[in-house]
Design a protein around this motif. Structure first.
Motif, short mmCIF file in Angstrom:
data_model
loop_
_atom_site.label_atom_id
_atom_site.label_comp_id
_atom_site.label_asym_id
_atom_site.label_seq_id
_atom_site.Cartn_x
_atom_site.Cartn_y
_atom_site.Cartn_z
N ALA A 282 32.37 27.90 41.33
CA ALA A 282 32.08 29.34 41.22
C ALA A 282 32.89 30.09 42.25
CB ALA A 282 30.60 29.60 41.41
N PRO A 283 33.48 31.22 41.88
CA PRO A 283 34.19 32.04 42.87
C PRO A 283 33.25 32.47 43.99
CG PRO A 283 34.65 32.80 40.63
CD PRO A 283 33.52 31.83 40.54
N ALA A 284 33.83 32.87 45.10
CA ALA A 284 33.03 33.30 46.24
C ALA A 284 32.13 34.47 45.84
CB ALA A 284 33.95 33.70 47.39
N GLU A 285 30.88 34.42 46.27
CA GLU A 285 29.90 35.44 45.90
C GLU A 285 30.29 36.83 46.41
OE1 GLU A 285 26.59 37.15 44.20
OE2 GLU A 285 27.49 35.16 43.91
N LYS A 286 31.09 36.87 47.46
CA LYS A 286 31.48 38.14 48.06
C LYS A 286 32.16 39.06 47.06
CE LYS A 286 34.34 40.03 51.80
NZ LYS A 286 35.29 39.68 52.91
N ALA A 287 32.96 38.48 46.14
CA ALA A 287 33.69 39.29 45.17
C ALA A 287 32.73 40.07 44.27
CB ALA A 287 34.59 38.40 44.32
N PHE A 288 31.60 39.48 43.96
CA PHE A 288 30.63 40.13 43.07
C PHE A 288 29.67 41.02 43.86
CE2 PHE A 288 31.72 35.94 41.30
CZ PHE A 288 32.31 36.33 40.11
N ALA A 289 29.24 40.54 45.00
CA ALA A 289 28.23 41.26 45.77
C ALA A 289 28.73 42.59 46.29
CB ALA A 289 27.75 40.39 46.94
N SER A 290 30.04 42.74 46.41
CA SER A 290 30.58 43.99 46.95
C SER A 290 30.27 45.19 46.06
CB SER A 290 32.10 43.87 47.14
OG SER A 290 32.75 43.67 45.89
N PHE A 291 29.92 44.94 44.80
CA PHE A 291 29.61 46.04 43.89
C PHE A 291 28.14 46.44 43.94
CE2 PHE A 291 33.47 44.17 42.25
CZ PHE A 291 34.23 45.28 41.88
N LEU B 249 37.47 44.04 40.57
CA LEU B 249 36.84 42.72 40.58
C LEU B 249 37.88 41.64 40.33
CD1 LEU B 249 34.35 40.84 40.56
CD2 LEU B 249 34.07 41.39 38.14
N ILE B 250 38.75 41.86 39.35
CA ILE B 250 39.77 40.86 39.03
C ILE B 250 40.70 40.66 40.21
CG2 ILE B 250 41.78 40.39 37.57
CD1 ILE B 250 39.07 39.86 36.25
N LYS B 251 41.07 41.75 40.91
CA LYS B 251 41.94 41.62 42.08
C LYS B 251 41.36 40.66 43.10
CE LYS B 251 44.00 46.25 41.90
NZ LYS B 251 44.06 47.58 42.59
N ASP B 252 40.04 40.73 43.28
CA ASP B 252 39.39 39.82 44.22
C ASP B 252 39.33 38.39 43.67
OD1 ASP B 252 39.01 41.85 46.05
OD2 ASP B 252 36.98 42.32 45.35
N LEU B 253 39.05 38.27 42.37
CA LEU B 253 38.88 36.94 41.79
C LEU B 253 40.19 36.17 41.74
CD1 LEU B 253 36.38 37.75 38.90
CD2 LEU B 253 35.89 36.60 41.06
N VAL B 254 41.31 36.84 41.51
CA VAL B 254 42.59 36.11 41.44
C VAL B 254 43.03 35.64 42.83
CG1 VAL B 254 43.37 37.26 39.34
CG2 VAL B 254 43.96 38.23 41.57
N ARG B 255 42.39 36.16 43.87
CA ARG B 255 42.72 35.70 45.22
C ARG B 255 41.83 34.53 45.65
NH1 ARG B 255 43.65 41.44 46.59
NH2 ARG B 255 41.46 41.64 47.18
#
Length: 900
Positions: free
Chosen positions: A487-496, A514-520
């Protein structure tokens, strides 16, 4: 009037002639040949000269059409490896069983096709015996796009190989009882065999091109080396009329996809009659493909024609073959030698003399039987030339006879596509022709028997040895036992979750952020495949250009005009973004290839395809169905969604119905999120379900359709409390109440439940405030993230009741006890929210944007459709008035107050 010759001369004068005298000599030579030997000889010399120039790499306009003969002459054909006699016996068994299974099934009225495989048998058998690599070969093996109507022949081969049994053959097109076979290549119905659904005409060739391209993409990005995989697409000449069939030919040649071969079965017939009755489909296709930059190999005539071509010392035979229309070629197939002597040979004195040297049997052999697509040696030569050609894709135009070996009642008859069975006598004639050891006594009660030489027979051992040498069975679909993606880091989702404060953010932009964070993400970032059809800047994605790069096999051979800018246009050989230009169909084909990579290549990729929502399902719903059939996984994102949010664009851009179309696709999970945190929650759950650990009973072979909007508004924080995430995923949760919104309604105030989805939630929230402050009505607001998922859950609960299972639909559970009537609002047609009406226990009404779109401001469009906040207030008052909870005069008063 201008002299056309003068125009021609003027054009030639634009090119300076450094040696006019030499030019004049060449022209005089051509004139002399034409005068002495005739124009046919002059044309012949010119064509051969152009071919030599092309072969030597001299830059000249391409010769788009060659003579109506085989590209590879008999003298240049490689020897056929293996055991030709053994392969002929295997092919005979497969022909028999393909015809038998369709004939036996005809008593149930389920249909089936016999003639297609009969014409294409050697095209498949030669590939299976010598070319098609299985899953155990280098890379991922080959990808085979089988022509749908040929499926009985593929089942027959699987039967010979022991992969399916007689019971399954007898259940062809009868799947409901289990242990059956689907009509066509349907991976969802038979996932261990079929990889690619192809029967929706035109989608096979389009998908094959983008699959070959995606193979290059995977290799270039270092995900997996699949450079040894070859894509084979088997097509019908009639199918090539579909615009999708030829839509991406230029892409294939532009990117040099020499890992791709089209095999077009040119039996000259489509479903009702000839493909080009008065013309020649082979020549037309040759010009089309050569013009697009493909390598073209024609395999038209069998070895029986060799003698005729050797007798053709004047070129009369080749000229006659070029001029006879396809429908007349079909007529020759059904007529006697006398007719052919008169109609074909009788048109030219040289051919009359040639015919005198030919027996009737020889003429009938040539015109009835001998086609390049019916001889393994000819097909092998064409395939070998295709896989060895470098720098461009290859198309093989193989001429065949539709219904070959099925008898005179089938061969080349216009109606043979609809002919579903052979009589017992026709089967016995076919048996004798194929020299199969089937006795008359095997026909019990008039039922044609299946034939099998035995599991340990030389034929079966040979077939299995050949497949083992090529990497295992084919076709075959295999989902490799790979670990779920982390699972991607929770931070990418929680920021919203905290919202945007006073900043206006559209949900389209929220998704892109969101995608910008997920591709990193270090673990899964490289597996994202962003796909966009030339609208990246519209969706605010241009910031991804320099960081991810746009995939191009040539990289960037120029200095971009915006190189000095932060977000410059960057192409790269290992680029991650697929920017396809203005082609939704091509973008969907990209998405399908990426979304099924987990099975095709054992590499899970996470594609998201973002597009104008109006130009998604409406244009390419057939490909979305193909995606579901192929068990694809990923995110489709309909941006600039809704009928009233795209200011000024008007009817053709205003989407009021994509969720309706999406709801018809069982594999599509359709969401209409209102807020950024909902977008993040849905994407996170989608990654878990499709690529992580799916919950018991969850099918991971689904794809998500999210509608996002271009209306910048403040994004609220996620409400606190239990069940919010569950409600977002299941489709409905209470966003607030009149009390939690700080509206302080009176204790006995009338109450209504307002359900809104997508951007409509903002009109609903405004209406909530107006109802409280101006009319003394308390309204609770619910966010309906997915009307479709609510409906599906309710349908499953209803189906469970019939099985004796007690379960209350989620929508009824969620709304249980909610006071007052329900008013549902969306920026789509009313039938979108009305999907759930029958399961809502409260009084129900809805508002939506029905009808055609129009050009206007958002406010003007919403007033036109009656979905703005004021319209919501009036509709709410009307519902309450019907229940006697507000005065009837309040409705008229509100209409007049708001100018409705």
């Amino acid at each position: 009037m201008t002299d056309p010759n003068a125009i021609q001369a003027s054009e030639l004068d634009q090119l300076p002639d450094r040696d006019p005298e030499e030019t004049a000599e060449w022209q005089a030579s051509l004139d002399a040949v034409a005068k002495a030997a005739g124009p046919h000889r002059a044309a012949y010399l010119m064509r051969r000269t152009l071919e030599r120039a092309e072969g030597n790499g001299i830059a000249l306009p391409k010769l788009l059409e060659t003579d109506y003969v085989n590209t590879i002459p008999t003298s240049a054909e490689p020897g056929l490896p293996g055991d030709p006699e053994m392969e002929a016996r295997i092919t005979a068994w497969n022909r028999w069983n393909a015809a038998a299974m369709v004939t036996r099934g005809s008593k149930y009225g389920v249909g089936g096709h016999i003639a297609t495989f009969a014409s294409a048998a050697w095209l498949y058998e030669t590939g299976f015996n010598h070319f098609f690599k299985g899953k155990e070969a280098d890379g991922s093996g080959d990808q085979l796009y089988i022509q749908g109507h040929a499926s009985p022949g593929i089942y027959a081969r699987a039967f010979l190989d022991g992969r399916i049994d007689e019971t399954q053959l007898d259940n062809f097109r009868r799947e409901s009882g289990g242990n059956g076979l689907p009509s066509y290549p349907h991976p969802r119905r038979l996932p261990w065999l079929w990889e690619f659904p192809t029967v929706s005409m035109g989608l096979g060739p389009l998908s094959a091109i983008y699959q070959a391209r995606f193979n290059r993409y995977l290799t270039a990005r270092g995900i997996k080396d699949v450079s040894q995989s070859h894509v084979w697409a088997f097509l019908g000449d009639g199918e090539m009329d579909e615009p999708e069939s030829t839509a991406a030919l230029a892409l294939a040649s532009r990117e040099g996809l020499d890992n791709l071969t089209f095999v077009i079965n040119c039996n000259l017939q489509r479903l009702d009659g000839p493909v080009r009755a008065n013309f020649k489909i082979v020549q037309e296709l040759e010009a089309q493909f050569r013009g697009a930059g493909w390598n073209v190999v024609k395999s038209l005539w069998g070895s029986a024609w060799d003698e005729l071509f050797q007798l053709d010392t004047t070129g009369a035979l080749v000229r006659r073959l070029r001029e006879v229309p396809d429908a007349q070629v079909q007529t020759y197939q059904t007529r006697d030698a006398a007719y052919i002597r008169q109609d074909f040979f009788g048109k030219d004195p040289a051919l009359v003399e040639m015919a005198k040297l030919l027996s009737d049997d020889k003429i009938l052999e040539c015109f009835h039987l001998s086609r390049g697509g019916h001889e393994a040696r000819k097909v092998y030569a064409a395939y070998k030339a295709a896989v060895e050609f470098k720098g461009a894709p290859t198309v093989i135009l193989a001429q065949t006879v539709k219904g070959h070996t099925l008898g005179e009642g089938f061969a080349s008859k216009n109606a043979n596509h609809q002919m579903k069975k052979l009589s017992v006598d026709e089967f016995k004639t076919m048996r004798d022709l194929l020299e199969l050891p089937i006795k008359d006594s095997d026909f019990v009660d008039g039922v044609v028997p299946y034939g099998h030489p035995g599991a340990d027979s030389p034929e079966v051992r040979y077939l299995q040895e050949r497949r083992a040498a090529l990497g295992g069975p084919a076709p075959a679909r295999r989902v490799h036992p790979v670990a779920p993606l982390p699972a991607p880091a929770e931070k990418a989702f929680a920021s919203f979750d905290k919202g945007s404060g006073s900043q206006n953010v559209a949900t389209t932009m929220a998704f892109v952020r969101l995608i910008k964070d997920l591709v990193r993400d270090k673990e899964t970032g490289k597996r994202w495949v962003p796909i966009v059809p030339d609208e990246a800047r519209t969706f605010g994605m241009e910031s991804l250009f320099p960081s991810l790069g746009i995939y191009s096999p040539k990289g960037q051979t120029y200095e971009p005009v915006d190189r000095d800018q932060l977000m410059y246009y960057k192409e790269a050989q290992n680029g991650q973004i697929l920017n396809e230009g203005i082609t939704e169909a091509g973008s969907m084909a990209d998405f399908i290839a990426a979304s099924t990579s987990y099975a095709t290549h054992g590499e899970a990729m996470i594609p998201f395809y973002i597009f104008y929502s109006m130009f998604g399902w409406q244009r390419t719903a057939d490909q979305m169905w193909q995606l579901g059939d192929q068990l694809g996984r990923g995110f489709l994102v309909g941006a600039t969604a809704g009928r009233t949010t795209l200011t000024g664009e008007g009817l053709q851009h205003a989407d009021g119905h994509s969720p309706v179309i999406a709801a018809t696709n069982p594999a599509a999970l359709t969401y209409d999120p209102a807020f950024a945190y909902e977008v993040a929650t849905i994407v996170r759950d989608g990654i878990r379900r499709m690529y992580g650990e799916a919950a018991p009973g969850e099918d991971p072979n689904v794809f998500y359709y999210l509608t996002v909007y271009n209306e910048p508004l403040p994004q609220p924080a996620k409400p606190s409390g239990l069940g919010i995430d569950e409600g977002i995923v299941k489709g409905l949760y209470r966003f607030n109440t009149a009390e939690s919104a700080g509206l302080s309604p009176a204790a006995n105030a009338p109450r209504i439940q307002l359900l809104g989805s997508g951007t409509a939630i903002h009109w609903v929230l405004k209406a909530q405030q107006m109802l409280a402050e101006e009319w003394g009505v308390a309204a609770d607001v619910w966010s309906a993230t997915s009307w479709t998922e609510l409906r599906r859950d309710a349908l499953e609960a209803d189906a469970g009741l019939l099985r004796g299972e007690e379960r209350v639909p989620y929508v009824r559970q969620a709304l249980h006890g909610a006071e007052g009537p329900v008013l549902a609002v969306s920026d789509y047609m009313r039938q979108v929210p009305d999907q759930i009406a029958q399961w809502v226990e409260q009084d129900w009404s809805s508002l939506g944007a029905d009808g055609f779109g129009l050009s206007d401001t958002r406010e003007g469009a919403r007033r036109h459709f009656g979905v703005d906040a004021e319209s919501v207030v009036v509709a709410a008052l009307a519902q309450l008035a019907r229940r006697g909870e507000v005065k009837a005069t309040a409705v008229k008063e509100a209409r007049e107050k708001y100018g409705l």
